[in-house]
Design an enzyme around this catalytic site. Structure first.
Site, mmCIF file in Angstrom:
data_model
loop_
_atom_site.group_PDB
_atom_site.id
_atom_site.type_symbol
_atom_site.label_atom_id
_atom_site.label_comp_id
_atom_site.label_asym_id
_atom_site.label_seq_id
_atom_site.Cartn_x
_atom_site.Cartn_y
_atom_site.Cartn_z
ATOM 1 N N HIS A 197 0.828 -1.213 0.000
ATOM 2 C CA HIS A 197 0.000 0.000 0.000
ATOM 3 C C HIS A 197 0.861 1.261 0.000
ATOM 4 O O HIS A 197 0.557 2.230 -0.683
ATOM 5 C CB HIS A 197 -0.906 -0.006 1.249
ATOM 6 C CG HIS A 197 -1.888 1.124 1.282
ATOM 7 N ND1 HIS A 197 -2.544 1.514 2.425
ATOM 8 C CD2 HIS A 197 -2.328 1.962 0.308
ATOM 9 C CE1 HIS A 197 -3.339 2.530 2.155
ATOM 10 N NE2 HIS A 197 -3.222 2.827 0.882
ATOM 11 N N GLU A 234 -24.596 11.795 7.502
ATOM 12 C CA GLU A 234 -24.193 13.103 6.977
ATOM 13 C C GLU A 234 -23.162 13.011 5.858
ATOM 14 O O GLU A 234 -23.260 13.729 4.862
ATOM 15 C CB GLU A 234 -23.639 13.976 8.113
ATOM 16 C CG GLU A 234 -24.672 14.377 9.155
ATOM 17 C CD GLU A 234 -24.901 13.316 10.227
ATOM 18 O OE1 GLU A 234 -25.702 13.567 11.138
ATOM 19 O OE2 GLU A 234 -24.267 12.224 10.158
#
Length: 430
Positions: A17, A166
């Site tokens: 990664h 949200e």
């Protein structure tokens, strides 16, 4: 996963990664060879790939041609709808008379916002409003009452009930803006802007016209306690006004209107902008600001300049600066000071970003050089540091709020005319 030269896998390794595969032990040339390619010509396209892509290209060309025909036929049969679609995609807005939108005196800015949204629901056909399960509190129900929520299989409404999510709501709003043809607005409590920040940052980066409606804008949410009281949030979101996008403009406009009239004019600005806009609105009622001339609504249109004078005297000894609900507290303090013969000016700065984009001459006409300044903010003192400067005094909140009705909190934290007058006198050495 990246298959190495011996066919070993680089899956499930942290190293894959965070660094190039070569650093993780994969040999590029050997890997290409192992995959059946030529290390000396690694970008050569295999014949079977060429075949697959050329087939796909032809299929897509045929599909595009069919779609163009469908659209042509549709346009011929539905002239009015075709014109409407073109208007939506062009970003043009219908005429709206902002002077005639009725807002009662002394209301919360969230209530004034609801009145404007009610007009928009009827006038702006391509506006879509969303709320994170709080439409009755963030007052986006002003819009919802004139339309209906989307439901599975029925998109005839214009309201998106996002549920308590949200970030997802903000991401969906970004998607709508990227699609084009609609004006998305999404509402929740200001404290929950924390959850939305990554999406807000992307709106700013991509210059998307998303309108954020954040209500319950200060410690005055009272009984909801410190978890629901935004204190550092205004400082965080206003940082986006200091960050420039690739058009070399401020990446966001953040507006915290001072009363009902200014909320109406802030909404006008919000729908006309091309960038993301935040409207930071109050839960509690705010005393309407006095009009210097004939009409407060007309004077509130100066919100477009980011900052302006709301109360003045011939030769002010002090300039008092605030945004939002604190401006009316300064007006209260100003009348007490005037009674003692101290001349003051009150300045309202709903958006420091817009204010700093005005000519220097205008900025200095509002904030004269050499006159001492006093600031009042319901958030961190840093909110006003750029406007008040080092030599002045800023009354702000630098601790988590306590849990009590807002009237009690205002009293305890010194948000009243009396405290303002006392602190200004001390600042002036009187």
């Amino acid at each position: 996963g990246a298959k190495g030269p011996s066919g070993e896998s680089f899956e499930d390794k942290v190293s894959t990664h965070g660094q190039p595969l070569t650093a993780a032990g994969a040999d590029f040339a050997a890997t290409v060879k192992n995959l059946g390619g030529d290390p000396n010509d690694p970008f050569a396209v295999f014949s079977e790939s060429l075949e697959a892509f050329s087939e796909r290209r032809e299929a897509l060309r045929a599909w595009a041609a069919r779609q163009a025909e469908v659209e042509k036929t549709w346009r011929a049969e539905h002239g009015d709808l075709a014109r409407k679609l073109d208007m939506f995609l062009s970003g043009r807005l219908p005429e709206i008379d902002y002077k005639s939108i009725e807002v009662k005196a002394g209301v919360a800015t969230r209530a004034a916002s609801a009145a404007v949204l009610g007009v928009f629901a009827e006038k702006i056909e391509n506006m879509i409003v969303a709320s994170a399960d709080l439409s009755n509190s963030d007052k986006t129900d002003g819009f919802l009452k004139k339309t209906k929520a989307f439901t599975k299989g029925d998109f005839s409404g214009k309201f998106f009930q996002a549920g308590v999510s949200e970030l997802t709501m903000a991401c969906v709003a970004n998607g709508m803006a990227l699609h084009g043809g609609v004006i998305p607005a999404c509402g929740t409590f200001f404290v929950f802007s924390d959850y939305m920040k990554p999406a807000v940052r992307l709106s700013a980066l991509m210059r998307l016209h998303v309108i954020y409606i954040w209500t319950h804008d200060s410690f005055r949410v009272g009984e909801d306690g410190p978890t629901h009281q935004p204190i550092e949030h205004e400082a965080q979101i206003r940082l986006m006004e200091h960050l420039r996008n690739h058009h070399d403009e401020r990446s966001m406009v953040v507006l915290r209107p001072a009363d009902g009239d200014e909320t109406v004019m802030a909404w006008k600005l919000a729908v006309e902008e091309q960038r993301p806009v935040a409207l930071v609105l109050s839960r509690q009622n705010i005393k309407s600001l006095p009009a210097l001339g004939a009409s407060r609504r007309e004077e509130a249109s100066q919100v477009a300049k980011g900052g302006y004078v709301v109360l003045d005297s011939a030769k002010p000894e002090v300039v008092m600066v605030a945004t939002g609900s604190e401006v009316s507290t300064l007006v209260e303090g100003a009348s007490l000071l005037a009674a003692e013969g101290i001349a003051v000016r009150v300045v309202n700065v709903p958006s420091e970003g817009l204010f700093r984009d005005q000519p220097r001459s205008y900025q200095e006409s509002v904030l004269p050089v050499g006159v001492v300044r006093y600031g009042l903010t319901s958030g961190l003192p840093v909110n006003l540091m750029g406007l008040v400067g080092e030599k002045g005094l800023i009354h702000g909140l630098d601790h988590f709020g306590y849990s009590a009705p807002y009237t009690v909190l205002d009293e305890k934290f010194g948000y009243n005319g009396k405290t303002v007058a006392e602190e200004v006198k001390k600042l002036l050495g009187k």
